[in-house]
Every structure is written in structure tokens, then in C-alpha cells.
Design an enzyme around this catalytic site. Sequence first.
Site, PDB file in Angstrom:
ATOM      1  N   GLU A  56       7.533  -6.760  15.674  1.00 39.97           N
ATOM      2  CA  GLU A  56       7.549  -6.041  14.430  1.00 39.97           C
ATOM      3  C   GLU A  56       8.733  -6.036  13.869  1.00 39.97           C
ATOM      4  OE1 GLU A  56       4.063  -2.673  15.997  1.00 39.97           O
ATOM      5  OE2 GLU A  56       5.945  -2.413  16.617  1.00 39.97           O
ATOM      6  N   ASP A 228       0.393   2.530  19.655  1.00 38.85           N
ATOM      7  CA  ASP A 228       1.068   2.335  18.556  1.00 38.85           C
ATOM      8  C   ASP A 228       0.872   0.892  17.882  1.00 38.85           C
ATOM      9  OD1 ASP A 228       2.280   0.935  20.429  1.00 38.85           O
ATOM     10  OD2 ASP A 228       4.343   1.641  20.141  1.00 38.85           O
TER      11      ASP A 228
HETATM   12  N1  LIG Z   1       5.820   6.014  18.663  1.00 38.64           N
HETATM   13  C1  LIG Z   1       7.061   5.395  18.885  1.00 38.64           C
HETATM   14  O1  LIG Z   1       7.811   5.630  17.982  1.00 38.64           O
HETATM   15  C2  LIG Z   1       7.377   4.601  20.060  1.00 38.64           C
HETATM   16  C3  LIG Z   1       8.617   4.154  20.295  1.00 38.64           C
HETATM   17  C4  LIG Z   1       9.102   3.482  21.582  1.00 38.64           C
HETATM   18  C5  LIG Z   1       8.015   3.199  22.376  1.00 38.64           C
HETATM   19  N2  LIG Z   1       6.750   3.623  21.945  1.00 38.64           N
HETATM   20  C6  LIG Z   1       5.750   3.146  22.905  1.00 38.64           C
HETATM   21  O2  LIG Z   1       5.757   4.105  23.805  1.00 38.64           O
HETATM   22  C7  LIG Z   1       5.196   3.397  25.365  1.00 38.64           C
HETATM   23  C8  LIG Z   1       6.360   3.442  26.498  1.00 38.64           C
HETATM   24  O3  LIG Z   1       7.272   2.521  26.302  1.00 38.64           O
HETATM   25  P1  LIG Z   1       8.347   2.470  27.325  1.00 38.64           P
HETATM   26  O4  LIG Z   1       9.461   1.650  26.673  1.00 38.64           O
HETATM   27  O5  LIG Z   1       8.620   3.896  28.109  1.00 38.64           O
HETATM   28  O6  LIG Z   1       7.499   1.470  28.221  1.00 38.64           O
HETATM   29  P2  LIG Z   1       7.650   1.109  29.700  1.00 38.64           P
HETATM   30  O7  LIG Z   1       6.718   0.011  30.236  1.00 38.64           O
HETATM   31  O8  LIG Z   1       8.840   1.451  30.263  1.00 38.64           O
HETATM   32  O9  LIG Z   1       6.966   2.574  30.534  1.00 38.64           O
HETATM   33  C9  LIG Z   1       5.444   2.851  30.423  1.00 38.64           C
HETATM   34  C10 LIG Z   1       4.943   3.490  31.518  1.00 38.64           C
HETATM   35  O10 LIG Z   1       3.530   3.773  31.325  1.00 38.64           O
HETATM   36  C11 LIG Z   1       2.866   3.822  32.551  1.00 38.64           C
HETATM   37  N3  LIG Z   1       1.574   3.576  32.438  1.00 38.64           N
HETATM   38  C12 LIG Z   1       0.803   2.781  32.101  1.00 38.64           C
HETATM   39  N4  LIG Z   1      -0.541   2.878  32.079  1.00 38.64           N
HETATM   40  C13 LIG Z   1      -0.760   4.368  32.572  1.00 38.64           C
HETATM   41  C14 LIG Z   1      -1.487   5.245  32.740  1.00 38.64           C
HETATM   42  N5  LIG Z   1      -2.857   4.948  32.445  1.00 38.64           N
HETATM   43  N6  LIG Z   1      -1.250   6.430  33.164  1.00 38.64           N
HETATM   44  C15 LIG Z   1      -0.123   6.752  33.608  1.00 38.64           C
HETATM   45  N7  LIG Z   1       1.022   6.177  33.123  1.00 38.64           N
HETATM   46  C16 LIG Z   1       0.743   4.689  32.656  1.00 38.64           C
HETATM   47  C17 LIG Z   1       3.541   2.639  33.176  1.00 38.64           C
HETATM   48  O11 LIG Z   1       3.372   2.524  34.693  1.00 38.64           O
HETATM   49  C18 LIG Z   1       4.925   2.635  32.976  1.00 38.64           C
HETATM   50  O12 LIG Z   1       5.570   3.219  33.804  1.00 38.64           O
HETATM   51  C19 LIG Z   1       4.982   2.092  24.800  1.00 38.64           C
HETATM   52  O13 LIG Z   1       3.592   1.899  24.642  1.00 38.64           O
HETATM   53  C20 LIG Z   1       5.681   1.901  23.677  1.00 38.64           C
HETATM   54  O14 LIG Z   1       5.034   0.728  22.783  1.00 38.64           O
HETATM   55  C21 LIG Z   1       6.342   4.038  21.102  1.00 38.64           C
END
Ligand SMILES: NC(=O)c1ccc[n+]([C@@H]2O[C@H](COP(=O)([O-])OP(=O)(O)OC[C@H]3O[C@@H](n4cnc5c(N)ncnc54)[C@H](O)[C@@H]3O)[C@@H](O)[C@H]2O)c1
Length: 346
Positions: A56, A228
Amino acid sequence: MTTLLTTHDIARIVAAHGLPSVLRRLEEAITADFRRWLAFDKVARVASHSAAGVIELMPVADATHYSFKYVNGHPLNGLQGLPTVMAFGVLADVATGRPTLLSELTITTAMRTAATSVMAARALARSGSRTMALIGNGAQSEFQALAFHHGLGITTLRLHDTDAAATAKLVANLQGVPGLILQVCADTAEALRGADIVTTVTADKRNAVIVSPDMLEPGMHLNAVGGDCPGKTELHPGVLSAARVFVEYEPQTRVEGDLQQMPAGFAVTELWRVLLGQAPGRQHETDVTLFDSVGFALEDFSALRLMGALAAELGLGREVDLIPALADPKDLFSQLRAPASQRRAA
Ligand SMILES: NC(=O)c1ccc[n+]([C@@H]2O[C@H](COP(=O)([O-])OP(=O)(O)OC[C@H]3O[C@@H](n4cnc5c(N)ncnc54)[C@H](O)[C@@H]3O)[C@@H](O)[C@H]2O)c1
């Protein structure tokens, strides 16, 4: 010249000021810019989708500064030793278009997302909230945990991740933080029991149901961070129906947030209106409030400006010739002449 800030520079800024202080200053900077909402030229981010994830571009500008962020989301990247989310960004002068700052934004995104979450919770959660469920214990999770602990007084974290190793990593990273109790829970329903605030920050490329309506308790505030992207959500639609929903930039959240599951007329409130006192936040102790966070370009604009200023104060960053320095602005061609030293060597 353009100032380059690397991951190392951002880590040094955090080491110099302490993470709680950087998170607090980010929240202040983002809040101040959200209160200037109408001064910004805004657009929903441009997304390029693939089977594996999304890349993005997120631009925004006011009358003096322009910024954009490049960011991806690839939930299976961990299998290749890469983070799910990686980012960098640019700050430029509107008057000339000159890029002044080129910065890492992977760590900075985690910090600004956590700061934005606290900004929303400060306006929406019940005062006196002390317990937070934290579902998804990956890369973003420590930043969310510490922002809520230091910024909002959360003292108990109830943790769950489908990957037990991720939760163990979080516990190891936060063990010993004074005044913070960590409780590992067997599932999401257990983690949510008795929580004042619920943060979901999972990564999965599908319409997941992390939180269902039966898990809600009166007065809860939900900070839903991981839904998101189109086709990537965390909340059962019934959770949105049961809540008062707050968003960053409505046109973007309608497409990307958990809100994508709701009909076009489903009522939401943009956060800036609450911050300016133009719309109510929480109205009753028993309201369920929901911040449907997707991440908006303005948060990166604020973060780039703050991290650039903190780097300058500490003498960090390297000047790089991203743009040619021309004695005659019309003589770009002269830049192709090999330096004298190279001509001699040839
Ligand atoms: N809204 C925002 O501004 C923003 C900013 C950054 C990241 N994000 C989003 O936040 C999320 C997490 O990012 P990250 O960098 O920590 O990713 P990451 O991959 O490091 O961590 C995500 C975790 O979620 C766990 N997970 C997946 N499915 C699950 C479930 N059903 N129940 C419990 N745990 C589960 C995974 O095992 C993993 O440990 C992503 O979806 C990312 O796109 C959003």
C-alpha cells in the site's frame, strides 16, 4: 540533501528518550494533527493486492508538508523469516517538492499504531480501565501492551495467540516491567473475560472471527487493529452491531476495516470529531465502544515529523544525495560526467 533515518537511528532515539516518552510524544503529535483534520488533503490509501498479501501507498499533505508511506501486509512472511509488516516513508516540502526525510517506518509504524490506539481509547474507554485482553502476540503486540500500560494505566494483560511461541516471546520481552501483570489464556473467550479493553492485533488473510458477540461485556472498549484489508477482518458483524463504532477516515475504513462487513448506511463516527468535541465519544458506562483501526496516512505524517525532529536534536541521521545538487538547475546532464578520480583510473 535528504536526511536518511535507518532502523538503527530510530532505536537510538528510543534508547535516548525511553519508549514510554516516545509513545507519549507520538500520541500528542497524532492528536494535534487529528485536531487539524480539515487542514489536510486526504485520500484513501492505494492498495495492490496479491494472493500472499498487500502493498500500500499512503499519501497525505497540509499546506507545508507532504508525506507518504510504503507498507505491506503479508501474514505468512514469518515462514520466510520476514516480518508481516514492513514500511518506509518520505516527508517533503510542499513549496518545492524537495524530499527532506527518508525514514524507516517498520518500528515507527508499530509505535504510531499503538499511540493511535491509546489516543482512541483515551477518548472512548471507561476511565479506570485496568485490564486489557491482547489477542495476537506478534510484532505489534509489545508496542500495544506498553502504550496502554504507560499511557492509560493498564496493569493486567490477558494474552492469547494461536501460536504459543508468539505469546512466550511477548512474555519474555515484557517480563519484569514494573506494575504489569501478564496472564496467559487458553483461548480468546477466556482472555476477554473481565477485560475493560480488548485489543485484537492478529494477522490472517481471511474473514476471521476472533471476537463474537457472546464474548462482549457491558462497557468494554475494543481496539481492533488487525482487520485492515478487504477480505481480512477480526470481528463478527454482530460485534459491530452491538457497539458504537469509531474510525479514522471513513472512506478508507468502509473498504478496509471490520466495517467492510456492514451495510453502507451503518453509522460510524470519525475520531477527529470526538477529539474536537464535535461528536460524543462514550455516552454511558455500559456502552460497548469500538475503534475499527486500519491505519491512516496522517498518523505516519505526524510520526515522520516527530522522529525527524527528535533525530535532528540528537544529531542522528545521514545526509544522502537522493536528489542531485546542481550548480545550474537546467544542467542535469552534467551529473552523468564521471568524477575526475574515475576518469584518471580509466
Ligand atoms: N491498524 C493499523 O494501523 C495496523 C498497523 C500495523 C499492523 N496492523 C495489522 O496488525 C496485525 C498484526 O501485525 P503484526 O506485525 O503483529 O503481525 P505478526 O504476524 O507479527 O503477528 C500476528 C499474530 O497473530 C496471531 N494470530 C493469527 N490468527 C490468530 C487467531 N485466530 N487468534 C489468535 N492469534 C492469531 C499469529 O499467530 C501472530 O503471532 C496485522 O494484521 C497487520 O496488518 C494494523
